[in-house]
Scaffold this motif. Structure first.
Motif, mmCIF file in Angstrom:
data_model
loop_
_atom_site.group_PDB
_atom_site.id
_atom_site.type_symbol
_atom_site.label_atom_id
_atom_site.label_comp_id
_atom_site.label_asym_id
_atom_site.label_seq_id
_atom_site.Cartn_x
_atom_site.Cartn_y
_atom_site.Cartn_z
ATOM 1 N N SER A 94 0.799 5.578 0.310
ATOM 2 C CA SER A 94 -0.005 6.713 0.779
ATOM 3 C C SER A 94 0.076 7.845 -0.237
ATOM 4 O O SER A 94 0.828 7.774 -1.217
ATOM 5 C CB SER A 94 0.521 7.185 2.133
ATOM 6 N N ASP A 146 1.417 10.673 0.328
ATOM 7 C CA ASP A 146 2.780 11.191 0.440
ATOM 8 C C ASP A 146 3.747 10.333 -0.392
ATOM 9 O O ASP A 146 4.621 10.852 -1.089
ATOM 10 C CB ASP A 146 3.209 11.220 1.910
ATOM 11 N N ASP A 147 3.571 8.995 -0.312
ATOM 12 C CA ASP A 147 4.387 8.096 -1.139
ATOM 13 C C ASP A 147 4.159 8.378 -2.620
ATOM 14 O O ASP A 147 5.103 8.375 -3.418
ATOM 15 C CB ASP A 147 4.039 6.631 -0.852
ATOM 16 N N ASP A 176 0.843 -1.193 0.000
ATOM 17 C CA ASP A 176 0.000 0.000 0.000
ATOM 18 C C ASP A 176 0.882 1.247 0.000
ATOM 19 O O ASP A 176 1.882 1.303 0.732
ATOM 20 C CB ASP A 176 -0.920 0.021 1.221
ATOM 21 N N PRO A 225 -2.631 6.412 -5.211
ATOM 22 C CA PRO A 225 -2.456 5.654 -3.971
ATOM 23 C C PRO A 225 -3.630 4.719 -3.659
ATOM 24 O O PRO A 225 -3.464 3.750 -2.923
ATOM 25 C CB PRO A 225 -2.312 6.733 -2.901
#
Length: 143
Positions: A56, A58-59, A54, A80
């Motif tokens: 996010s 931000d990722d 998974d 995401p």
């Protein structure tokens, strides 16, 4: 005041000439869009990365930033919610396998390049479906 009579012959000639011109433009356009391109031309290619974990929001921003920094990459979408990143790049400047391999080794994300199977590749383009545009494309492809 004198009325002008337009002869049926003149109307037919003008209509025919315009029709021939429009058909010629259509043929030239279809040829220009569908002609085979040599491998050394600068083509835009799309690739997809599937994440095995998974990510996010931000990722997703970090991933998009990293991909944008790669040579030839011009557009990135990272979702995401579905754990997928899609990017387009110049085939003359880079290679999708190289980009994905570098991404995994540098960033440490568990991800792999998505490659559709042969059946999906054959049915992937909506223009190739049984539509009149697909039939016209196949007609000119045979010529």
């Amino acid at each position: 005041m004198e009325k002008r009579k337009v002869s049926l012959k003149k109307v037919a000639v003008v209509t025919g000439a315009i029709s021939v011109l429009l058909v010629a433009i259509l043929i030239a356009h279809i040829y220009a869009v569908t002609r085979p391109k040599s491998d050394n031309q600068n083509r835009r290619v799309m690739a997809r990365i599937d994440f095995k974990e998974d990510i996010s929001a931000d990722d997703a921003n970090k991933i998009a930033t990293w991909l944008y920094k790669q040579k030839g990459v011009d557009h990135v979408l990272c979702n995401p919610d579905s754990d997928i990143a899609v990017f387009t790049f110049s085939s003359a400047a880079n290679n999708a396998d190289y980009i994905v391999d570098q991404f995994v080794s540098v960033t440490g994300y568990k991800a792999a390049r998505f490659m559709p199977d042969k059946e999906a590749m054959m049915s992937g383009c909506p223009v190739m479906a049984d539509t009149w545009t697909g039939k016209i494309y196949n007609l000119f492809k045979r010529i």
